[in-house]
Design a protein around this motif. Structure first.
Motif, PDB file in Angstrom:
ATOM      1  N   THR A  81      38.578  24.219  97.276  1.00 37.43           N
ATOM      2  CA  THR A  81      39.959  23.731  97.346  1.00 37.43           C
ATOM      3  C   THR A  81      40.897  24.735  96.690  1.00 37.43           C
ATOM      4  OG1 THR A  81      39.211  21.439  97.284  1.00 37.43           O
ATOM      5  CG2 THR A  81      41.519  21.838  96.755  1.00 37.43           C
ATOM      6  N   TYR A  82      42.088  24.877  97.281  1.00 40.13           N
ATOM      7  CA  TYR A  82      43.129  25.724  96.701  1.00 40.13           C
ATOM      8  C   TYR A  82      44.435  24.940  96.668  1.00 40.13           C
ATOM      9  CZ  TYR A  82      46.167  29.685  95.750  1.00 40.13           C
ATOM     10  OH  TYR A  82      47.085  30.532  95.176  1.00 40.13           O
ATOM     11  N   TYR A  83      45.135  24.968  95.522  1.00 40.87           N
ATOM     12  CA  TYR A  83      46.398  24.254  95.356  1.00 40.87           C
ATOM     13  C   TYR A  83      47.549  25.261  95.396  1.00 40.87           C
ATOM     14  CZ  TYR A  83      43.669  20.229  93.832  1.00 40.87           C
ATOM     15  OH  TYR A  83      42.779  19.187  93.764  1.00 40.87           O
ATOM     16  N   PRO A  84      48.309  25.332  96.488  1.00 42.43           N
ATOM     17  CA  PRO A  84      49.432  26.259  96.558  1.00 42.43           C
ATOM     18  C   PRO A  84      50.639  25.728  95.786  1.00 42.43           C
ATOM     19  CG  PRO A  84      49.332  24.971  98.565  1.00 42.43           C
ATOM     20  CD  PRO A  84      48.132  24.552  97.737  1.00 42.43           C
ATOM     21  N   ARG A  85      51.529  26.616  95.426  1.00 40.75           N
ATOM     22  CA  ARG A  85      52.771  26.196  94.774  1.00 40.75           C
ATOM     23  C   ARG A  85      53.712  25.614  95.823  1.00 40.75           C
ATOM     24  NH1 ARG A  85      55.582  30.602  91.171  1.00 40.75           N
ATOM     25  NH2 ARG A  85      53.578  30.322  90.103  1.00 40.75           N
ATOM     26  N   LEU A  86      54.345  24.494  95.485  1.00 38.19           N
ATOM     27  CA  LEU A  86      55.199  23.789  96.434  1.00 38.19           C
ATOM     28  C   LEU A  86      56.666  24.155  96.223  1.00 38.19           C
ATOM     29  CD1 LEU A  86      53.482  20.274  96.214  1.00 38.19           C
ATOM     30  CD2 LEU A  86      52.912  22.213  97.674  1.00 38.19           C
ATOM     31  N   ASN A  87      57.441  24.027  97.330  1.00 36.70           N
ATOM     32  CA  ASN A  87      58.880  24.336  97.308  1.00 36.70           C
ATOM     33  C   ASN A  87      59.143  25.730  96.720  1.00 36.70           C
ATOM     34  OD1 ASN A  87      59.536  21.927  98.498  1.00 36.70           O
ATOM     35  ND2 ASN A  87      60.123  20.903  96.622  1.00 36.70           N
ATOM     36  N   ALA A  88      58.282  26.677  97.061  1.00 36.68           N
ATOM     37  CA  ALA A  88      58.440  28.043  96.564  1.00 36.68           C
ATOM     38  C   ALA A  88      58.429  29.060  97.702  1.00 36.68           C
ATOM     39  CB  ALA A  88      57.319  28.372  95.572  1.00 36.68           C
ATOM     40  N   GLY A  89      58.421  28.587  98.947  1.00 36.05           N
ATOM     41  CA  GLY A  89      58.440  29.503 100.082  1.00 36.05           C
ATOM     42  C   GLY A  89      57.123  30.192 100.357  1.00 36.05           C
ATOM     43  N   TRP A  90      56.001  29.623  99.882  1.00 41.68           N
ATOM     44  CA  TRP A  90      54.699  30.239 100.096  1.00 41.68           C
ATOM     45  C   TRP A  90      54.249  30.047 101.536  1.00 41.68           C
ATOM     46  CZ3 TRP A  90      50.690  29.913  95.577  1.00 41.68           C
ATOM     47  CH2 TRP A  90      51.255  30.479  94.430  1.00 41.68           C
ATOM     48  N   THR A  91      53.398  30.958 102.029  1.00 43.11           N
ATOM     49  CA  THR A  91      52.828  30.867 103.377  1.00 43.11           C
ATOM     50  C   THR A  91      51.330  31.137 103.303  1.00 43.11           C
ATOM     51  OG1 THR A  91      53.280  33.206 103.811  1.00 43.11           O
ATOM     52  CG2 THR A  91      54.953  31.601 104.506  1.00 43.11           C
ATOM     53  N   VAL A  92      50.604  30.658 104.333  1.00 43.17           N
ATOM     54  CA  VAL A  92      49.154  30.857 104.395  1.00 43.17           C
ATOM     55  C   VAL A  92      48.789  31.408 105.770  1.00 43.17           C
ATOM     56  CG1 VAL A  92      48.637  29.058 102.718  1.00 43.17           C
ATOM     57  CG2 VAL A  92      48.791  28.465 105.115  1.00 43.17           C
ATOM     58  N   SER A  93      47.702  32.197 105.817  1.00 41.90           N
ATOM     59  CA  SER A  93      47.177  32.764 107.059  1.00 41.90           C
ATOM     60  C   SER A  93      45.661  32.644 107.041  1.00 41.90           C
ATOM     61  CB  SER A  93      47.582  34.237 107.209  1.00 41.90           C
ATOM     62  OG  SER A  93      48.983  34.388 107.166  1.00 41.90           O
ATOM     63  N   THR A  94      45.065  32.513 108.223  1.00 44.79           N
ATOM     64  CA  THR A  94      43.614  32.416 108.333  1.00 44.79           C
ATOM     65  C   THR A  94      43.189  32.874 109.716  1.00 44.79           C
ATOM     66  OG1 THR A  94      41.702  30.922 108.236  1.00 44.79           O
ATOM     67  CG2 THR A  94      43.745  30.010 109.090  1.00 44.79           C
TER      68      THR A  94
ATOM     69  N   PRO B  49      50.276  16.051  95.397  1.00 45.14           N
ATOM     70  CA  PRO B  49      49.199  17.014  95.112  1.00 45.14           C
ATOM     71  C   PRO B  49      48.642  17.618  96.392  1.00 45.14           C
ATOM     72  CG  PRO B  49      48.352  14.785  94.931  1.00 45.14           C
ATOM     73  CD  PRO B  49      49.830  14.646  95.203  1.00 45.14           C
ATOM     74  N   LEU B  50      49.478  18.347  97.137  1.00 47.55           N
ATOM     75  CA  LEU B  50      49.061  18.935  98.403  1.00 47.55           C
ATOM     76  C   LEU B  50      48.057  20.054  98.136  1.00 47.55           C
ATOM     77  CD1 LEU B  50      49.540  18.950 101.489  1.00 47.55           C
ATOM     78  CD2 LEU B  50      51.269  20.712 101.111  1.00 47.55           C
ATOM     79  N   GLU B  51      46.970  20.056  98.868  1.00 50.71           N
ATOM     80  CA  GLU B  51      45.916  21.022  98.656  1.00 50.71           C
ATOM     81  C   GLU B  51      45.397  21.541  99.999  1.00 50.71           C
ATOM     82  OE1 GLU B  51      42.191  17.930  98.128  1.00 50.71           O
ATOM     83  OE2 GLU B  51      43.478  18.367  96.418  1.00 50.71           O
ATOM     84  N   ILE B  52      44.739  22.690  99.950  1.00 55.24           N
ATOM     85  CA  ILE B  52      44.098  23.282 101.124  1.00 55.24           C
ATOM     86  C   ILE B  52      42.596  23.230 100.882  1.00 55.24           C
ATOM     87  CG2 ILE B  52      43.890  25.324 102.571  1.00 55.24           C
ATOM     88  CD1 ILE B  52      46.643  26.180 101.589  1.00 55.24           C
ATOM     89  N   VAL B  53      41.871  22.573 101.783  1.00 52.75           N
ATOM     90  CA  VAL B  53      40.433  22.385 101.616  1.00 52.75           C
ATOM     91  C   VAL B  53      39.701  23.087 102.761  1.00 52.75           C
ATOM     92  CG1 VAL B  53      38.565  20.697 101.432  1.00 52.75           C
ATOM     93  CG2 VAL B  53      40.827  20.161 100.503  1.00 52.75           C
ATOM     94  N   ALA B  54      38.658  23.849 102.416  1.00 50.06           N
ATOM     95  CA  ALA B  54      37.840  24.527 103.424  1.00 50.06           C
ATOM     96  C   ALA B  54      36.791  23.546 103.953  1.00 50.06           C
ATOM     97  CB  ALA B  54      37.164  25.752 102.826  1.00 50.06           C
ATOM     98  N   VAL B  55      36.921  23.150 105.211  1.00 46.17           N
ATOM     99  CA  VAL B  55      35.929  22.245 105.812  1.00 46.17           C
ATOM    100  C   VAL B  55      34.677  23.018 106.203  1.00 46.17           C
ATOM    101  CG1 VAL B  55      37.675  20.624 106.598  1.00 46.17           C
ATOM    102  CG2 VAL B  55      37.017  22.518 108.081  1.00 46.17           C
ATOM    103  N   ARG B  56      34.794  24.327 106.319  1.00 45.34           N
ATOM    104  CA  ARG B  56      33.659  25.225 106.488  1.00 45.34           C
ATOM    105  C   ARG B  56      34.076  26.591 105.985  1.00 45.34           C
ATOM    106  NH1 ARG B  56      34.894  23.753 111.975  1.00 45.34           N
ATOM    107  NH2 ARG B  56      36.256  25.305 112.992  1.00 45.34           N
ATOM    108  N   GLN B  57      33.119  27.459 105.791  1.00 41.81           N
ATOM    109  CA  GLN B  57      33.419  28.766 105.209  1.00 41.81           C
ATOM    110  C   GLN B  57      34.402  29.539 106.091  1.00 41.81           C
ATOM    111  OE1 GLN B  57      30.093  31.065 103.665  1.00 41.81           O
ATOM    112  NE2 GLN B  57      30.941  32.918 104.535  1.00 41.81           N
TER     113      GLN B  57
ATOM    114  N   ASP C 221      55.672  24.514 102.524  1.00 41.98           N
ATOM    115  CA  ASP C 221      56.675  23.477 102.282  1.00 41.98           C
ATOM    116  C   ASP C 221      56.898  22.580 103.494  1.00 41.98           C
ATOM    117  OD1 ASP C 221      56.947  24.612  99.802  1.00 41.98           O
ATOM    118  OD2 ASP C 221      58.650  25.851 100.374  1.00 41.98           O
ATOM    119  N   GLU C 222      56.656  23.095 104.705  1.00 36.15           N
ATOM    120  CA  GLU C 222      56.857  22.280 105.895  1.00 36.15           C
ATOM    121  C   GLU C 222      55.818  21.172 106.027  1.00 36.15           C
ATOM    122  OE1 GLU C 222      56.964  24.818 109.257  1.00 36.15           O
ATOM    123  OE2 GLU C 222      58.890  25.756 108.745  1.00 36.15           O
ATOM    124  N   GLN C 223      54.751  21.251 105.250  1.00 38.85           N
ATOM    125  CA  GLN C 223      53.736  20.196 105.311  1.00 38.85           C
ATOM    126  C   GLN C 223      54.095  19.008 104.418  1.00 38.85           C
ATOM    127  OE1 GLN C 223      51.503  20.932 107.607  1.00 38.85           O
ATOM    128  NE2 GLN C 223      52.487  22.949 107.751  1.00 38.85           N
TER     129      GLN C 223
END
Length: 324
Positions: free
Chosen positions: A254-267, A223-231, A298-300
């Motif tokens: 919290t945001y749950y990205p789709r796994l093994n689907a080639g998704w990427t994130v930027s901030t 259940p890999l998730e992305i959590v905002a520790v601050r705004q 997926d690399e995480q």
């Protein structure tokens, strides 16, 4: 007669005094601006602000993407989406999606036409709007064709596909021939007598780390998730460039990205977000204070699986005594 002239002069003097206000300004010298002229002045000022926003792609010191530029230009011109939708015949939710760069609801092939119409309505360079939108949302097939055309010297003659077809056919024939040869050799080999001796099967584990491997064999289920520790602002894209999220997340969201689907994130700040699996912190999206672009989700997974497997391995070593 003299009395009448004196009275008239006195009235003229009184009128002259009445034409002067308390601060000494003569009312007769002040020309009031008409409502029409006021509106024209407001429109000109709005157009100047809109052109500045489009040229710099900034608003109050904040860098803007093309969708945000369109929104700020519209606001500077004091235009409403409802009115634009009526005049351009583009649905209001489509215009809103274009401004947010969330265009997955727009049917393929229509986005470029909508961008051209919207840019023309706002008085912006149509092709430049489409090209900038393309660079920032290039995964969309319907806007790829708006990219700059290469120079004549860079255009190469389209290579024929016949060499590839011939090579593929030769490879296929070689594979078939090898398969037929192997079958013939197997059929001609002498048959070995069947052994009636019992075969021993070991039920022991290969090693103490068997459980750990079993737990990390399928990281896709973590259940890999992305959590905002601050705004902070976060953008999540699919493998084809589709934007699934592009907004500011509040602290603790919290945001749950789709796994093994080639998704990427930027901030804009890698320290604003953490990778987590439950209560286990896998790590931050990037260095604190640094911008992060197109980090693979997926690399995480291997790192998360390794962190989760570490306590299990330690517990296994404590539970089973060492072999003397």
């Amino acid at each position: 007669m003299a009395h009448n002239m004196t009275h008239e002069a006195a009235e003229n003097g009184q009128k002259s005094e009445d034409s002067v206000t308390e601060n000494g300004t003569e009312r007769s010298n002040v020309t009031p601006i008409s409502p029409r002229a006021a509106r024209e002045l407001e429109v000109r000022e709005g157009r100047v602000r809109a052109e500045e926003i489009f040229r710099t792609a900034e608003y109050e010191g904040e860098a803007l993407r093309m969708g945000q530029v369109l929104r700020r230009v519209r606001e500077a011109l004091a235009l409403q989406l409802t009115d634009i939708a009526k005049e351009t015949r583009i649905r209001e939710n489509f215009l809103m999606g274009i401004e947010r760069m969330e265009v997955q609801t727009i049917a393929p092939g229509y986005l470029k036409a909508y961008l051209l119409t919207y840019a023309r309505y706002l008085g912006l360079p149509e092709q430049e709007v489409v090209q900038r939108y393309t660079r920032e949302c290039g995964g969309l097939d319907e806007v790829k064709t708006a990219a700059p055309v290469p120079k004549i010297g860079q255009i190469q003659k389209k290579a024929t596909k016949w060499p590839l077809i011939v090579a593929g056919a030769a490879l296929l024939a070689a594979v078939i021939a090898a398969g037929v040869t192997a079958m013939v050799m197997m059929n001609n080999a002498p048959e070995e007598p069947l052994s009636e001796a019992p075969v021993a099967v070991s039920g022991a584990r290969d090693s103490l780390f068997e459980d750990a491997r079993a737990e990390t064999s399928a990281p896709v289920e973590l259940p890999l998730e992305i959590v905002a520790v601050r705004q902070g602002w976060l953008e999540v894209r699919g493998a084809d460039g589709t934007i699934f999220l592009s907004r500011t997340l509040a602290e603790g969201e919290t945001y749950y990205p789709r796994l093994n689907a080639g998704w990427t994130v930027s901030t804009r700040n890698g320290g604003d977000f953490q990778w987590r699996v439950g209560d286990v912190v896998v790590g931050t999206l990037g260095p604190d204070g640094a911008q992060v672009f197109s980090v693979s989700v997926d690399e995480q997974l291997p790192l998360a699986a390794e962190l989760l497997a570490a306590p299990t391995v330690a517990a296994t070593e404590e539970a089973e005594p060492a072999t003397p």
